[in-house]
Design an enzyme around this catalytic site. Sequence first.
Site, PDB file in Angstrom:
ATOM      1  N   PRO A 139       0.794  -1.226   0.000  1.00  0.00           N
ATOM      2  CA  PRO A 139       0.000   0.000   0.000  1.00  0.00           C
ATOM      3  C   PRO A 139       0.825   1.274   0.000  1.00  0.00           C
ATOM      4  CG  PRO A 139      -0.876  -1.553   1.587  1.00  0.00           C
ATOM      5  CD  PRO A 139       0.415  -2.125   1.086  1.00  0.00           C
ATOM      6  N   ASN A 140       0.376   2.200  -0.809  1.00  0.00           N
ATOM      7  CA  ASN A 140       0.899   3.563  -0.922  1.00  0.00           C
ATOM      8  C   ASN A 140       2.246   3.670  -1.620  1.00  0.00           C
ATOM      9  OD1 ASN A 140      -1.379   4.753   0.440  1.00  0.00           O
ATOM     10  ND2 ASN A 140      -0.527   3.882   2.311  1.00  0.00           N
ATOM     11  N   ARG A 164       5.022  11.092  -2.464  1.00  0.00           N
ATOM     12  CA  ARG A 164       4.625  10.920  -1.064  1.00  0.00           C
ATOM     13  C   ARG A 164       5.810  11.167  -0.145  1.00  0.00           C
ATOM     14  NH1 ARG A 164       4.023   5.334   2.102  1.00  0.00           N
ATOM     15  NH2 ARG A 164       3.423   6.181   4.122  1.00  0.00           N
ATOM     16  N   TYR A 198      11.005   9.388   1.646  1.00  0.00           N
ATOM     17  CA  TYR A 198      11.077   8.321   0.653  1.00  0.00           C
ATOM     18  C   TYR A 198      11.850   8.698  -0.609  1.00  0.00           C
ATOM     19  CZ  TYR A 198       7.525   6.299   3.642  1.00  0.00           C
ATOM     20  OH  TYR A 198       6.851   5.800   4.729  1.00  0.00           O
ATOM     21  N   ASN A 235       8.262  -5.231  -0.259  1.00  0.00           N
ATOM     22  CA  ASN A 235       8.138  -4.061   0.594  1.00  0.00           C
ATOM     23  C   ASN A 235       6.649  -3.995   0.910  1.00  0.00           C
ATOM     24  OD1 ASN A 235       7.811  -1.592   1.799  1.00  0.00           O
ATOM     25  ND2 ASN A 235       9.214  -0.513   0.427  1.00  0.00           N
ATOM     26  N   ALA A 254       2.708  -0.532   4.982  1.00  0.00           N
ATOM     27  CA  ALA A 254       2.021  -0.576   6.272  1.00  0.00           C
ATOM     28  C   ALA A 254       1.579  -1.989   6.657  1.00  0.00           C
ATOM     29  CB  ALA A 254       0.819   0.364   6.251  1.00  0.00           C
ATOM     30  N   HIS A 279       3.238  -4.137   9.548  1.00  0.00           N
ATOM     31  CA  HIS A 279       2.927  -4.005  10.965  1.00  0.00           C
ATOM     32  C   HIS A 279       1.539  -4.515  11.324  1.00  0.00           C
ATOM     33  CE1 HIS A 279       6.247  -1.346  10.126  1.00  0.00           C
ATOM     34  NE2 HIS A 279       5.450  -0.605   9.379  1.00  0.00           N
ATOM     35  N   ASP A 338       1.287 -15.284   6.603  1.00  0.00           N
ATOM     36  CA  ASP A 338       0.884 -16.667   6.386  1.00  0.00           C
ATOM     37  C   ASP A 338       1.010 -17.070   4.918  1.00  0.00           C
ATOM     38  OD1 ASP A 338       0.365 -16.944   9.083  1.00  0.00           O
ATOM     39  OD2 ASP A 338      -1.823 -16.860   8.875  1.00  0.00           O
ATOM     40  N   GLU A 342      12.640  -8.972   2.894  1.00  0.00           N
ATOM     41  CA  GLU A 342      11.822  -7.823   3.296  1.00  0.00           C
ATOM     42  C   GLU A 342      12.638  -6.544   3.084  1.00  0.00           C
ATOM     43  OE1 GLU A 342       9.669  -6.195   7.396  1.00  0.00           O
ATOM     44  OE2 GLU A 342      10.462  -8.234   7.341  1.00  0.00           O
ATOM     45  N   HIS A 401      12.546  -2.167   3.205  1.00  0.00           N
ATOM     46  CA  HIS A 401      11.912  -0.907   3.601  1.00  0.00           C
ATOM     47  C   HIS A 401      12.830   0.235   3.194  1.00  0.00           C
ATOM     48  CE1 HIS A 401       8.781  -2.936   5.816  1.00  0.00           C
ATOM     49  NE2 HIS A 401       9.722  -3.738   6.292  1.00  0.00           N
ATOM     50  N   ILE A 402      12.281   1.214   2.544  1.00  0.00           N
ATOM     51  CA  ILE A 402      13.054   2.353   2.053  1.00  0.00           C
ATOM     52  C   ILE A 402      13.636   3.156   3.211  1.00  0.00           C
ATOM     53  CG2 ILE A 402      12.892   4.538   0.767  1.00  0.00           C
ATOM     54  CD1 ILE A 402      10.728   3.066  -0.974  1.00  0.00           C
ATOM     55  N   THR A 403      12.832   3.367   4.245  1.00  0.00           N
ATOM     56  CA  THR A 403      13.298   4.122   5.407  1.00  0.00           C
ATOM     57  C   THR A 403      13.750   3.159   6.503  1.00  0.00           C
ATOM     58  OG1 THR A 403      11.127   4.201   6.483  1.00  0.00           O
ATOM     59  CG2 THR A 403      11.663   5.988   4.932  1.00  0.00           C
ATOM     60  N   ARG A 431      11.749   5.334  13.323  1.00  0.00           N
ATOM     61  CA  ARG A 431      10.494   6.063  13.107  1.00  0.00           C
ATOM     62  C   ARG A 431       9.525   5.804  14.257  1.00  0.00           C
ATOM     63  NH1 ARG A 431       8.407   5.543   7.207  1.00  0.00           N
ATOM     64  NH2 ARG A 431       7.088   7.210   8.010  1.00  0.00           N
ATOM     65  N   ARG A 459       5.958   1.282  13.987  1.00  0.00           N
ATOM     66  CA  ARG A 459       6.666   0.757  12.817  1.00  0.00           C
ATOM     67  C   ARG A 459       7.822  -0.177  13.190  1.00  0.00           C
ATOM     68  NH1 ARG A 459       4.764   3.639   8.365  1.00  0.00           N
ATOM     69  NH2 ARG A 459       4.032   5.738   8.863  1.00  0.00           N
TER      70      ARG A 459
END
Length: 147
Positions: free
Chosen positions: A10-11, A18, A23, A74, A77, A80, A87, A98, A100-102, A107, A111
């Site tokens: 998402p996003n 954004r 990001y 990635n 959200a 979390h 699953d 996995e 994550h950009i940040t 944060r 998160r």
Amino acid sequence: MPSILLINGPNLNLLGTREPHLYGATTLRHVEENSKAVAASYGIDLETFQSNHEGHIIDRIHSGRDRIDVIIINPGALTHTSVGVRDALVGVCIPFIEVHITNVHAREPFRHHSYLSDKASAILVGLGTYGYEAAIQHAARNLIQGN
């Protein structure tokens, strides 16, 4: 030919616009194009997928069973919140990385927990969009060289 499935949650379709202070200015399209080029340089086929819908992501993970060698995800959200994505990843028995950009650990406290990390073969956080390239390089090393 080895294959990687790159999933963005998402996003992430909003990359480049954004919160660029977090990001960066690189768009998802650029991330996907660069990722395909990096994978191709290793002789790996890379498929991309982005969705803002948890069920679509789960369905895409399922569709990789028996034909995808590695998943790079990635989850945004969903990292979390989604036991369902966890699953699905465990259920298809495909190793996953996995990304994550940040640096999610620097944060907000919510998160800091990932439902995926304990099952991931590797986790890359805080490298910006370069994290995708690093994940592909790591996957390539394992797929091609057997490390």
